[in-house]
Design an enzyme around this catalytic site. Structure first.
Site, mmCIF file in Angstrom:
data_model
loop_
_atom_site.group_PDB
_atom_site.id
_atom_site.type_symbol
_atom_site.label_atom_id
_atom_site.label_comp_id
_atom_site.label_asym_id
_atom_site.label_seq_id
_atom_site.Cartn_x
_atom_site.Cartn_y
_atom_site.Cartn_z
ATOM 1 N N HIS A 95 0.822 -1.214 0.000
ATOM 2 C CA HIS A 95 0.000 0.000 0.000
ATOM 3 C C HIS A 95 0.852 1.259 0.000
ATOM 4 O O HIS A 95 2.010 1.224 0.422
ATOM 5 C CB HIS A 95 -0.923 0.011 1.222
ATOM 6 C CG HIS A 95 -1.844 -1.165 1.240
ATOM 7 N ND1 HIS A 95 -1.805 -2.121 2.234
ATOM 8 C CD2 HIS A 95 -2.796 -1.553 0.362
ATOM 9 C CE1 HIS A 95 -2.707 -3.041 1.972
ATOM 10 N NE2 HIS A 95 -3.318 -2.729 0.837
ATOM 11 N N LEU A 114 1.520 -1.598 21.169
ATOM 12 C CA LEU A 114 0.176 -2.185 21.351
ATOM 13 C C LEU A 114 0.203 -3.174 22.517
ATOM 14 O O LEU A 114 -0.717 -3.198 23.352
ATOM 15 C CB LEU A 114 -0.277 -2.893 20.063
ATOM 16 C CG LEU A 114 -0.745 -1.971 18.929
ATOM 17 C CD1 LEU A 114 -0.778 -2.711 17.599
ATOM 18 C CD2 LEU A 114 -2.140 -1.422 19.248
ATOM 19 N N ASP A 116 2.242 -3.171 25.045
ATOM 20 C CA ASP A 116 2.381 -2.428 26.300
ATOM 21 C C ASP A 116 1.057 -1.798 26.727
ATOM 22 O O ASP A 116 0.772 -1.643 27.911
ATOM 23 C CB ASP A 116 3.445 -1.328 26.152
ATOM 24 C CG ASP A 116 4.853 -1.933 25.958
ATOM 25 O OD1 ASP A 116 4.995 -3.154 26.231
ATOM 26 O OD2 ASP A 116 5.763 -1.205 25.507
ATOM 27 N N ALA A 117 0.257 -1.429 25.747
ATOM 28 C CA ALA A 117 -1.023 -0.759 26.071
ATOM 29 C C ALA A 117 -2.103 -1.767 26.469
ATOM 30 O O ALA A 117 -3.209 -1.382 26.829
ATOM 31 C CB ALA A 117 -1.488 0.071 24.883
ATOM 32 N N ALA A 119 -3.016 -4.694 24.497
ATOM 33 C CA ALA A 119 -3.570 -5.553 23.427
ATOM 34 C C ALA A 119 -2.890 -6.917 23.488
ATOM 35 O O ALA A 119 -1.773 -7.042 24.001
ATOM 36 C CB ALA A 119 -3.334 -4.915 22.061
ATOM 37 N N PRO A 122 0.739 -11.291 19.410
ATOM 38 C CA PRO A 122 1.565 -12.501 19.357
ATOM 39 C C PRO A 122 3.018 -12.174 19.006
ATOM 40 O O PRO A 122 3.349 -11.006 18.786
ATOM 41 C CB PRO A 122 0.901 -13.312 18.250
ATOM 42 C CG PRO A 122 0.267 -12.301 17.371
ATOM 43 C CD PRO A 122 -0.112 -11.137 18.227
ATOM 44 N N SER A 124 4.575 -13.485 16.353
ATOM 45 C CA SER A 124 4.762 -13.521 14.887
ATOM 46 C C SER A 124 3.386 -13.613 14.237
ATOM 47 O O SER A 124 2.377 -13.875 14.922
ATOM 48 C CB SER A 124 5.572 -14.771 14.492
ATOM 49 O OG SER A 124 4.790 -15.918 14.760
#
Ligand code: ACO
Ligand code: LMR
EC number: 2.3.3.8
Length: 430
Positions: A95, A114, A116-117, A119, A122, A124
């Site tokens: 894109h 993400l 740390d926040a 979420a 995974p 990979s």
């Protein structure tokens, strides 16, 4: 990316509420967090799955929203493009926006932020499916998701052309024919091969019997049909059909045009009253009406009795064709009850006016009823069907075509100029 993710989610959860693909462009119209916050407020959405890519800072607005506690549903996320670090220089991915503009925009940095926040992120892409599955199953265990029943998708119908080729189906039939067949060595009429028709010395009446009535009628019936055709082939140049054909031929038109212009005049007042005569005579006779009741009943309804009346024929100038048909039927038909009824009707109408004779249409109509009923070859239902459909005007159409074709040839041979009415033939009025 969307397709792949929908496939993954569909496999490991009970389905997708809504999917949206955004953010691939340099100037997207809405942001990732706009949608995640929207999904967070939809009660039926129980968890949110995000698949991002390197480049841009969109994921950070989601990080902010998570940190601020605005999202209370589990978010499983992965930012793809971790391989970008393996390239020595900056690489533009699929894109327009998928191009890392520095460390913060790298997949690794965004995944860490993400994680740390809060979420579920995974290690990979390969582990992404497992993370989605685990999160879903945890929600099920906690009773936050009641699994919905799996819907078996309907089978996609097989392509018709492929199915036809493989011999599984055949193309739908558009036209059904039950009278003739030309698939064998020679055409058949109602199952009778042409050679057998010729070898047996059969005639036009037999061919009509096969193609119109789909059966071999006894010889007296097919002879009657032939007599009808012979007697109605022509009636001089002054009758409607011949007049039109003559004018058309004189105007220089071809055979078919001249013929059809004459045929088109056939109707209730000229040659096309056979079926109505059969219908009305049958109805009146079967209901046991006296000729008086029948004729006066028709008068009350304002309907001329079909098969009665003629322009030139009179009680003292009978129609020879009617006499010939009646004579044949009297000596060949097992019963002539309908004809006798028509004669009684004629006796009554002649008491009213001298020209109200039984005409040729009426004679054929009533005698055909006797043929159908007396031959024993038709059920009551079949007779009603034949009379209802209206087969019998076909006899006049067929017969008169012979004469009309003759009139066309006659006019072509005569080579007369374009037809004009003589002045005295036309009445001009204001
Ligand atoms: N039933 C009752 N009354 C009749 C009939 C009839 N079939 N035919 C004529 N009349 C009476 C009517 O009272 C008519 O008066 P109206 O004009 O007030 O209605 C009067 O007789 C007219 O007599 P004509 O001038 O001799 O009839 P015309 O020449 O107009 O029509 C025709 C002759 C068309 C055959 C007519 O008698 C008729 O319509 N018959 C019924 C249909 C029919 O049988 N057509 C086939 C004719 S044969 C052939 O074409 C091969
Ligand atoms: C005919 O057979 O053409 C005639 O009976 C019809 C008519 O109009 O005279």
């Amino acid at each position: 990316m969307s397709n792949e993710l929908y496939n993954t989610i569909a496999r490991v959860t009970d389905g997708i509420y809504e999917g949206i693909a955004i953010g691939g462009d340099v100037f997207p119209g809405s942001t990732l967090s706009d949608h995640v916050l929207r999904f967070n407020s939809i009660p039926r959405v129980k968890m949110i799955v995000v698949l991002g890519e390197l480049g841009g800072r969109d994921e950070y607005s989601l990080v902010e929203a998570l940190k601020q506690g605005k999202i209370n549903k589990p978010v499983v996320a992965w930012v793809s493009g971790t391989c970008a670090r393996l390239f020595k220089s900056e690489v533009q991915f699929g894109h327009a926006g998928a191009k890392s503009g520095g460390e913060e925009e790298s997949a690794q940095a965004k995944n860490q932020a993400l994680r740390d926040a809060g979420a579920v992120v995974p290690t990979s892409y390969e582990a992404f499916e497992g993370a989605i599955k685990e999160t879903f199953e945890k929600l099920v265990e906690e009773g936050k998701i009641t699994s919905v029943k799996e819907v078996i998708p309907p089978q996609i119908p097989e392509d018709l052309n492929t199915a036809i080729k493989s011999g599984k189906v055949r193309a739908p039939t558009h036209i059904i024919s039950t009278i003739s067949d030309d698939r064998g060595e020679e055409p058949t009429y109602a199952g009778v091969p042409m050679s057998s028709i010729v070898e047996q010395g059969l005639g036009v009446g037999d061919v009509i019997s096969l193609l119109w009535f789909k059966r071999s009628l006894p010889r007296y019936c097919t002879r009657f049909i032939e007599i009808c055709i012979m007697l109605c082939a022509d009636h001089g140049p002054c009758v409607s059909g011949a007049h039109n054909t003559i004018v058309t031929a004189r105007a220089g038109k071809d055979l078919v045009s001249s013929l059809v212009s004459g045929l088109l005049t056939i109707g209730p007042r000229f040659g096309g009253a056979i079926d109505d005569a059969a219908r009305y005579f049958k109805d009146a006779y079967d209901r046991g009406l006296t000729p008086y009741e029948f004729v006066e009943g028709m008068k009350k309804k304002g309907i001329r009795v079909p098969g009665i009346g003629h322009r030139i024929k009179r009680a003292d100038n009978r129609d020879k064709r009617v006499e010939l048909l009646q004579r044949f039927a009297r000596s060949n038909f097992p019963s002539v009850k309908y004809m006798e009824y028509a004669v009684e009707v004629e006796t009554y109408t002649l008491s009213k006016a001298n020209n109200l004779v039984l005409n040729v249409d009426g004679a054929i109509g009533s005698l055909f009823l006797d043929l159908l009923a007396g031959s024993g070859m038709f059920t009551k239902q079949e007779i009603d069907e034949i009379v209802g459909i209206g087969y019998l005007n076909g006899l006049f159409v067929l017969a008169r075509s012979i004469g009309l074709i003759g009139h066309t040839f006659d006019q072509k041979r005569l080579k007369q100029p374009l037809y004009r009415h003589p002045w005295e033939d036309v009445l001009y009025t204001k």
